[in-house]
Design a protein around this motif. Structure first.
Motif, PDB file in Angstrom:
ATOM      1  N   LEU A   1       0.831  -1.207   0.000  1.00  0.00           N
ATOM      2  CA  LEU A   1       0.000   0.000   0.000  1.00  0.00           C
ATOM      3  C   LEU A   1       0.865   1.257   0.000  1.00  0.00           C
ATOM      4  O   LEU A   1       0.544   2.239  -0.667  1.00  0.00           O
ATOM      5  CB  LEU A   1      -0.940  -0.010   1.211  1.00  0.00           C
ATOM      6  N   ALA A   2       1.963   1.227   0.768  1.00  0.00           N
ATOM      7  CA  ALA A   2       2.850   2.386   0.802  1.00  0.00           C
ATOM      8  C   ALA A   2       3.494   2.626  -0.557  1.00  0.00           C
ATOM      9  O   ALA A   2       3.587   3.766  -1.030  1.00  0.00           O
ATOM     10  CB  ALA A   2       3.921   2.188   1.881  1.00  0.00           C
TER      11      ALA A   2
ATOM     12  N   TRP B   1       0.894   3.987  -2.905  1.00  0.00           N
ATOM     13  CA  TRP B   1       0.662   5.395  -2.603  1.00  0.00           C
ATOM     14  C   TRP B   1       1.745   6.263  -3.257  1.00  0.00           C
ATOM     15  O   TRP B   1       1.440   7.246  -3.946  1.00  0.00           O
ATOM     16  CB  TRP B   1       0.676   5.584  -1.087  1.00  0.00           C
ATOM     17  N   GLY B   2       3.005   5.899  -3.032  1.00  0.00           N
ATOM     18  CA  GLY B   2       4.096   6.701  -3.567  1.00  0.00           C
ATOM     19  C   GLY B   2       4.156   6.712  -5.081  1.00  0.00           C
ATOM     20  O   GLY B   2       4.342   7.765  -5.697  1.00  0.00           O
TER      21      GLY B   2
ATOM     22  N   GLY C   1       1.678   6.230  -7.075  1.00  0.00           N
ATOM     23  CA  GLY C   1       0.534   7.007  -7.548  1.00  0.00           C
ATOM     24  C   GLY C   1       0.827   8.497  -7.546  1.00  0.00           C
ATOM     25  O   GLY C   1       0.440   9.224  -8.469  1.00  0.00           O
ATOM     26  N   VAL C   2       1.525   8.955  -6.516  1.00  0.00           N
ATOM     27  CA  VAL C   2       1.899  10.368  -6.452  1.00  0.00           C
ATOM     28  C   VAL C   2       2.865  10.717  -7.582  1.00  0.00           C
ATOM     29  O   VAL C   2       2.725  11.758  -8.247  1.00  0.00           O
ATOM     30  CB  VAL C   2       2.526  10.693  -5.088  1.00  0.00           C
TER      31      VAL C   2
ATOM     32  N   ALA D   1       1.106  14.635  -0.156  1.00  0.00           N
ATOM     33  CA  ALA D   1       1.119  13.166  -0.155  1.00  0.00           C
ATOM     34  C   ALA D   1       2.522  12.624   0.094  1.00  0.00           C
ATOM     35  O   ALA D   1       2.705  11.651   0.839  1.00  0.00           O
ATOM     36  CB  ALA D   1       0.569  12.637  -1.472  1.00  0.00           C
TER      37      ALA D   1
ATOM     38  N   LEU E   1       3.909  10.394   3.251  1.00  0.00           N
ATOM     39  CA  LEU E   1       4.660   9.153   3.069  1.00  0.00           C
ATOM     40  C   LEU E   1       5.967   9.197   3.845  1.00  0.00           C
ATOM     41  O   LEU E   1       6.382   8.202   4.450  1.00  0.00           O
ATOM     42  CB  LEU E   1       4.922   8.918   1.585  1.00  0.00           C
TER      43      LEU E   1
END
Length: 232
Positions: free
Chosen positions: A28-29, A32-33, A35-36, A61, A65
């Motif tokens: 997930l981390a 997230w990264g 995606g940014v 974001a 993180l």
């Protein structure tokens, strides 16, 4: 940008560690990264104007993180009595203190990083020249001048008919794929009849106009109210 840079470093470390551990939190981390980063890459490809608020979500974001990573990532080489959480808190305190000192040491009439064409007081003086209840075409800035104006300020945000012209122009020069995406994006777009302004805000060399002291545009001059040319 420093907290965002920390987020990039945490993302790189998390990609390596996540590939080894394969945990759900690691995945997930990394998602997230990445995606940014993908969001930022799309913006860079679109080449928008240099408006700093476009990159606020990216900075926020990546900062989040970085904060998560300080507490979650294992740091095998850690000095005694200096945990990653303590070091991260100390660095955040220094950044906040430095930012506060910088903000309190400068005038507050305009933001340190601003892309506005003029200050709020200058827009107030410009709006005071507009007859009450009049309709005026603005030159790009709308929020502050509309707040002070006792009339209707017309631009792409308040007159959706102007957006129709932009969509048609972009569609005419686009390729098949981009044209299809434009059609999908604006499938249910509707526009009201166009608004015909009587006046317009403009920049001139008229010394009786409102002097612009904080403009970032390559031209200066003074802001004035003029009669708008007739548009059929």
């Amino acid at each position: 940008l420093l907290p965002a840079a920390a987020g990039i470093i945490v993302l790189a470390v998390w990609c390596v560690i996540g590939a080894r551990r394969g945990g759900r939190a690691d995945a997930l981390a990394v998602l997230w990264g990445l995606g940014v980063v993908f969001h930022l890459a799309i913006y860079l490809m679109l080449r928008p104007p240099p408006y700093h608020w476009y990159y606020g979500p990216v900075i926020a974001a990546l900062t989040m993180l970085g904060v998560f990573g300080v507490d979650a990532l294992p740091f095998p080489i850690t000095p005694p009595r200096c945990s990653p959480r303590w070091a991260g808190s100390a660095a955040a305190a220094l950044l906040i203190a430095g930012s506060a000192l910088f903000l309190f040491s400068r005038p507050w009439q305009i933001m340190p990083i601003s892309s506005n064409w003029a200050s709020a007081s200058e827009y107030s003086a410009l709006a005071a020249r507009l007859p009450r209840g009049a309709t005026v075409q603005t030159f790009g800035e709308v929020g502050t001048v509309a707040f002070f104006a006792h009339g209707t300020v017309v631009d792409r945000f308040s007159d959706r008919a102007q957006v129709v012209k932009l969509i048609r122009a972009k569609r005419a020069e686009a390729g098949p794929l981009t044209r299809a995406l434009i059609d999908i994006n604006y499938y249910q777009f509707t526009a009201n009849p166009p608004i015909h302004p009587v006046y317009r805000f403009a920049f001139t060399e008229d010394p009786s106009g409102v002097t612009v002291t904080s403009a970032w545009r390559p031209y200066g001059g003074q802001m004035v109210v003029q009669f708008a040319p007739h548009q059929p």
